[in-house]
Design a protein around this motif. Structure first.
Motif, PDB file in Angstrom:
ATOM      1  N   MET A 191      38.566  30.851  45.043  1.00 29.75           N
ATOM      2  CA  MET A 191      38.797  32.268  44.809  1.00 29.75           C
ATOM      3  C   MET A 191      37.309  32.945  44.745  1.00 29.75           C
ATOM      4  N   SER A 192      36.188  32.164  44.658  1.00 29.67           N
ATOM      5  CA  SER A 192      34.921  32.808  44.584  1.00 29.67           C
ATOM      6  C   SER A 192      33.915  31.671  44.564  1.00 29.67           C
ATOM      7  N   CYS A 193      32.731  31.965  44.972  1.00 26.08           N
ATOM      8  CA  CYS A 193      31.660  31.245  44.814  1.00 26.08           C
ATOM      9  C   CYS A 193      30.359  31.499  44.305  1.00 26.08           C
TER      10      CYS A 193
ATOM     11  N   ARG B 293      45.480  36.331  38.440  1.00 23.78           N
ATOM     12  CA  ARG B 293      45.870  37.221  37.359  1.00 23.78           C
ATOM     13  C   ARG B 293      46.961  38.216  38.134  1.00 23.78           C
ATOM     14  N   TYR B 294      46.959  38.256  39.531  1.00 27.56           N
ATOM     15  CA  TYR B 294      47.960  39.304  40.121  1.00 27.56           C
ATOM     16  C   TYR B 294      48.900  38.489  41.008  1.00 27.56           C
TER      17      TYR B 294
ATOM     18  N   CYS C 289      33.604  36.486  47.143  1.00 21.54           N
ATOM     19  CA  CYS C 289      34.465  36.836  45.762  1.00 21.54           C
ATOM     20  C   CYS C 289      35.607  37.365  46.026  1.00 21.54           C
ATOM     21  N   LEU C 290      36.856  36.830  46.023  1.00 21.44           N
ATOM     22  CA  LEU C 290      38.004  37.157  46.335  1.00 21.44           C
ATOM     23  C   LEU C 290      38.897  37.555  45.291  1.00 21.44           C
ATOM     24  N   GLY C 291      38.308  37.623  44.079  1.00 20.37           N
ATOM     25  CA  GLY C 291      39.094  38.294  42.927  1.00 20.37           C
ATOM     26  C   GLY C 291      39.309  39.772  43.295  1.00 20.37           C
ATOM     27  N   VAL C 292      40.426  40.117  42.347  1.00 27.01           N
ATOM     28  CA  VAL C 292      40.515  41.565  42.122  1.00 27.01           C
ATOM     29  C   VAL C 292      39.326  42.229  41.393  1.00 27.01           C
TER      30      VAL C 292
ATOM     31  N   LYS D 244      39.651  34.933  53.932  1.00 31.09           N
ATOM     32  CA  LYS D 244      39.160  36.014  52.949  1.00 31.09           C
ATOM     33  C   LYS D 244      40.141  36.948  52.486  1.00 31.09           C
ATOM     34  N   PRO D 245      41.304  36.771  52.418  1.00 31.94           N
ATOM     35  CA  PRO D 245      42.213  37.535  51.975  1.00 31.94           C
ATOM     36  C   PRO D 245      42.186  37.664  50.308  1.00 31.94           C
ATOM     37  N   ILE D 246      42.140  38.872  49.777  1.00 34.40           N
ATOM     38  CA  ILE D 246      42.188  38.593  48.137  1.00 34.40           C
ATOM     39  C   ILE D 246      43.057  37.924  47.467  1.00 34.40           C
ATOM     40  N   ARG D 247      42.651  37.001  46.676  1.00 35.14           N
ATOM     41  CA  ARG D 247      43.553  36.015  45.883  1.00 35.14           C
ATOM     42  C   ARG D 247      43.030  35.976  44.323  1.00 35.14           C
ATOM     43  N   ASP D 248      43.999  36.378  43.536  1.00 32.62           N
ATOM     44  CA  ASP D 248      43.443  36.343  42.108  1.00 32.62           C
ATOM     45  C   ASP D 248      44.741  35.961  41.452  1.00 32.62           C
TER      46      ASP D 248
ATOM     47  N   LEU E 292      36.361  39.432  38.222  1.00 33.20           N
ATOM     48  CA  LEU E 292      36.445  38.041  37.756  1.00 33.20           C
ATOM     49  C   LEU E 292      35.213  37.390  36.900  1.00 33.20           C
TER      50      LEU E 292
END
Lengths: 319, 269
Positions: B187-189, B132-133, A189-192, B126-130, A200
């Motif tokens: 970005m997620s699962c 919203r930012y 889970c790679l959201g902030v 796996k870098p953070i990726r969102d 997220l």
């Protein structure tokens, strides 16, 4: 089964011990890291909560480790960000050099590369949920590399935990017991997590949605709509596994984890006491049925126990 | 003036291929994009992989195309069925599967014993990726993670998959090819299927390893985030749309991966 709980700042360590904790884990923050690598490059999983979830700045980790150990508890430190670059791993080496002088009981890591790095400093690596150890095949890679403590992901069912524990009785397995059940897989889970917009999973739950569907019948649409409703109702922040304590002890789980570095300490201590009481009941019970009759439910059972929606292991009560 | 190198396109049929097959869109996508090869299997769901891959692989292979077989992270419960499915695919399609794309170190270790061409799949990235930012998905230079570097060195993988969040993928220390997922970034699962839960009674919903009835073939759930972007639940993966950007460092770039979600959602093929 040991009780592992989060340590957040300004909490009385003695009170945690009196509540029943055996082991504490904490994270640290370092402004120099953030200045060098940026706001979204993390030291650990909860770095974006900064000092709210990270007990001390790095320079005070030695003092905190000493305090914890003097109280008779074990101390684990999280260094489990989703990934690290080569440049960051050089800084991690500096952290580990310093930490190894203070003998923490383990460093919680997010990959086999990080585990190998920790072990090269003579410390114990704990493979966190970020490692995504969902099966024995992945588990074997960690064990072959010398890792002896594994945090089992939330997404394992009890039969899978029992299978992995029985195949590897030499390994210290940690399982989740209370609080903060994730909807998405922690390991990917790679959201902030923190900051302006929250997690997220909350955004997914609360945001306006649209469903592109081929479900034509009224009944099928009803099923889907009810599914969404249930998803929204799930009290994941109060996830609970007390019903599973007997089985987890029986299959050899070494430590039960109470999550919540960012949570209200008094609330965490209530959960520690509850888990401690139930562990004692489980140890004195001769069967799972006896345990389930005698166990103490959480005080908020009426909001979290309904239909197993708040359960880490719902298969105990709802096979 | 030197001609700009044309980068081959790979058509990603993972996790949505059954829907495309059902609507007869794969042939149309072939005509539109002329892909050099295909990805079949699943990134996010072992149930989907076990149930559907043999159906999906047939279509591109029938036309004489090569495929890369994508292997998800199997659950403990499904480990035997997963391994059997991989063996069967290897046996039946050995002349058509050009590479295996793996997403965990257990499968990587097992498959490396008798397979030469292995690619580290997107779940290793796996870098953070969102969305919203914006700082997490723009103006970024790719720097490989220490675990990825360790695996490339140990297993001599031929390539890695990245998401389309970089402006610069030049990376001299990388000794393998790069494949970029161009238009949808995961970005997620989840490992508890949102869709499979719909047919379950309330007390059995959202459990890992719930029985699969391929409800993901009939539904795509999308949610608008606070900042206006949409995320899509494609099977068990949560993805957002990215815009293809020109980027620096294409020397290592072996293929662009296109996921035909837009065409699936009713866009014209």
């Amino acid at each position: 089964m040991n009780i592992l709980t989060p340590y957040s700042k300004e909490v009385d360590i003695k009170k945690l011990k009196e509540s029943g904790a055996d082991e504490l884990y904490f994270g640290f923050y370092d402004d120099e890291w953030t200045d060098r690598f940026g706001e979204f490059s993390y030291i650990n999983r909860m770095s974006d909560f900064k000092s709210r979830a990270n007990a001390v700045p790095f320079k005070h980790t030695a003092d905190l480790i000493s305090q914890i150990k003097e109280t008779g508890l074990k101390a684990y430190i999280t260094m489990n960000a989703a990934e690290y670059s080569k440049e960051q791993s050089i800084v991690l080496d500096e952290y580990l050099d310093h930490l190894s002088d203070n003998s923490p009981d383990g460093i919680i890591v997010s990959s086999l590369a990080s585990a190998i790095q920790v072990m090269s400093h003579g410390m114990k690596a704990v493979a966190s949920t970020m490692c995504g150890i969902f099966n024995e095949s992945i588990l074997s890679r960690y064990i072959d590399a010398g890792v002896t403590r594994i945090i089992l992901p939330r997404e394992l069912i009890l039969s899978e935990i029992e299978s992995m524990c029985s195949s590897h009785p030499e390994i210290e397995f940690e399982a989740f017991l209370m609080r903060n059940g994730c909807v998405f897989a922690d390991s990917h889970c790679l959201g902030v997590h923190g900051r302006n917009y929250g997690a997220l999973c909350q955004a997914f739950k609360n945001g306006p949605f649209k469903v592109d569907t081929l479900e034509k019948s009224f009944e099928e649409r009803q099923d889907y709509d009810w599914n969404m409703k249930v998803f929204d109702m799930m009290p994941r922040s109060n996830a609970c596994a007390v019903c599973a304590i007997y089985r987890l002890i029986k299959c050899g789980v070494f430590a039960g984890k109470i999550v919540g570095r960012n949570d209200v300490p008094e609330s965490v201590m209530r959960d520690i006491k509850l888990v401690k009481e139930n562990i004692d009941i489980a140890k004195s019970s001769s069967s799972e049925e006896e345990y389930l009759e005698k166990m103490i439910f959480p005080s908020n059972r009426y909001s979290i126990c309904i239909k197993g929606l708040g359960c880490y292991y719902p298969e105990v009560r709802f096979p | 003036m030197a001609k700009k190198r044309e980068i081959p396109l790979t058509l990603n049929l993972c996790d949505i291929g059954s829907q495309l097959l059902r609507f007869g869109k794969i042939a149309l996508l072939q005509q539109k994009y002329e892909p050099s090869d295909y990805l079949v299997g699943s990134y996010f769901c072992d149930n989907y992989f076990i149930k559907e891959t043999k159906n999906l692989i047939y279509e591109p292979v029938r036309e004489g195309n090569k495929v890369k077989c994508v292997l998800p992270i199997p659950s403990q419960s499904n480990l035997d069925d997963f391994r059997n499915t991989v063996c069967e695919l290897k046996k039946e399609y050995k002349d058509h599967i050009s590479a295996f794309v793996v997403n965990d170190i257990g499968t990587l270790d097992t498959i490396s014993k008798d397979t030469d061409n292995i690619i580290l799949g997107r779940l290793f990235h796996k870098p953070i990726r969102d969305p919203r930012y914006s700082e997490t998905i723009t103006d970024k230079k790719y720097t490989p993670d220490i675990e990825v570097l360790r695996l490339i060195d140990k297993y001599k993988v031929s390539g890695i998959e990245l998401e389309s969040i970089y402006d610069d993928i030049s990376c001299p220390e990388l000794s393998c090819d790069i494949h970029i997922h161009q238009n949808y970034c995961y970005m997620s699962c989840t490992r508890s299927c949102y869709y499979a839960s719909a047919s379950q009674p309330t007390e059995h919903k959202f459990r890992p390893n719930n029985p699969c009835d391929l409800s993901c073939e009939r539904n795509i759930h999308r949610v608008k985030l606070q900042t206006g972007q949409e995320v899509f639940m494609l099977g068990k993966g949560l993805c957002f749309k990215t815009s293809p950007n020109p980027f620096a460092g294409e020397d290592h770039l072996k293929s662009i991966i296109y996921t035909p979600v837009d065409e699936l959602l009713g866009g014209n093929v």
